[in-house]
Motif scaffolding. Sequence first.
Motif, PDB file in Angstrom:
ATOM      1  N   GLU A 221     -51.851   4.337  88.065  1.00 11.04           N
ATOM      2  CA  GLU A 221     -51.849   5.682  87.497  1.00 11.04           C
ATOM      3  C   GLU A 221     -51.609   6.790  88.518  1.00 11.04           C
ATOM      4  O   GLU A 221     -51.405   7.937  88.129  1.00 11.04           O
ATOM      5  CB  GLU A 221     -53.182   5.944  86.787  1.00 11.04           C
ATOM      6  CG  GLU A 221     -53.417   5.069  85.571  1.00 11.04           C
ATOM      7  CD  GLU A 221     -54.735   5.373  84.896  1.00 11.04           C
ATOM      8  OE1 GLU A 221     -55.562   6.087  85.518  1.00 11.04           O
ATOM      9  OE2 GLU A 221     -54.944   4.908  83.761  1.00 11.04           O
ATOM     10  N   LEU A 229     -52.089  12.092  90.098  1.00 14.06           N
ATOM     11  CA  LEU A 229     -51.574  11.315  88.980  1.00 14.06           C
ATOM     12  C   LEU A 229     -50.053  11.239  89.008  1.00 14.06           C
ATOM     13  O   LEU A 229     -49.385  12.185  89.452  1.00 14.06           O
ATOM     14  CB  LEU A 229     -52.017  11.946  87.656  1.00 14.06           C
ATOM     15  CG  LEU A 229     -53.502  11.875  87.292  1.00 14.06           C
ATOM     16  CD1 LEU A 229     -53.751  12.636  85.989  1.00 14.06           C
ATOM     17  CD2 LEU A 229     -53.978  10.438  87.162  1.00 14.06           C
ATOM     18  N   ALA A 233     -49.112   8.514  83.809  1.00 12.85           N
ATOM     19  CA  ALA A 233     -50.543   8.731  83.561  1.00 12.85           C
ATOM     20  C   ALA A 233     -50.795  10.155  83.086  1.00 12.85           C
ATOM     21  O   ALA A 233     -51.647  10.393  82.211  1.00 12.85           O
ATOM     22  CB  ALA A 233     -51.336   8.445  84.829  1.00 12.85           C
TER      23      ALA A 233
END
Length: 406
Positions: A221, A229, A233
């Motif tokens: 992620e 991120l 994700a």
Amino acid sequence: MRLDIFTILVLTAIICFVAAAGFGIAWWRHRSYSAPGIAMLTFGLGGIGASLLAARGQIPDGLSVDVGNSVTFAAMGLGWNAFRFGDGRKILVTPLVVAVGSWLILCRTPFFAENISFRTAYASLTFAAFSAGYCFEFWRAPSVRPMIRNLLLASSGINVILFVGRAIYCLMTGEPSGLLEGDNWLAVTILAPAVFLTVLALCGLWLWQERMFCDLQTAVEHDPLTGVLNRRAFDTAATALIDRAAAKGEELALLLIDIDHFKSVNDRFGHLAGDHVLRAFADGIKSELRKNDLLARYGGEEFVIILRGAGMEDAAQVAEKLRQKVSSLRLDWQGTPVSLTASFGIATTCDTRMSLFELIDRADQGLYGAKGAGRNRVSTIAPAKPAFSAKRRATKRRGSLPASVS
């Protein structure tokens, strides 16, 4: 029916060696992690200690009683410290050294060495103290699942009660007359650690599996370069936040950020310098955000932020604060200063229910306006959409993010 202490000790040794083998396999497959290696050593020492205690009468007392208990104390202390270390707390060596050292010194004292009941009581209190340490660590470990945490708490708490009771019983009755002798009550107090070790091994393997899954999920992620991120994700988390905000009637703001003239950094200094700039940029932005805000790398040099509970005015203030933060970053690459600025586009959900793509589209228009007005600024007013549409820009981003930086 009389419980056989020798059989219980042999069973304890087998449990420890099997657990050590399990953690050893886990450590061999993932040698970059120290936790399974420490667990392997802990249960290995426990198995050796139980084996030495079970061999009482077949080997010299100094080896069975003195060394056997010392190794068992070391195993208990090491396991306790292993859990502390895994939970982010420092290792305490002093209790372990004191437990092992005091036992070995006292065993050289004639009164202590010849008084089995007193020696058993002292060892029981030492085991109770370490069990209390385990209990305390399990109690203040909120990250562990409640079911596992409660199971560990119960087993270690029972250990404390039984070992304290065993110490009192030995001092009051003068029992046992030998290490492998005693009634069922004493046998139960030896069986309890076997149950505790079984629970500890099973729960430890479970926790290790969960830790591996969490690490794998984090790797999937998060962007490996900046640690924030990644796009996939972010899309999932942001869509959920937008739906939740719409259902509750809450405002939500999205900031689309582009590092100004980033390509020139790569052209002048190389891609390693670009990587350094991206990491510093992400760290600087992240330090100014709240924990519940979302930050992601959305393209090569583009980042996106979701601000929960923020309207246009609040989002503009945050964006201006971030813009100043980026401008104030003092970066250096091999002795050469690298200046950095960024352009910001803002969009908010307001009272309108919209999808993530629509929110990105509006912020993208704002970003286009900020760059068209000279860069290094925040744009809250979206100009007319250019021919190079946001949808095409999104497609371009998906295909432009290399393994490093382009």
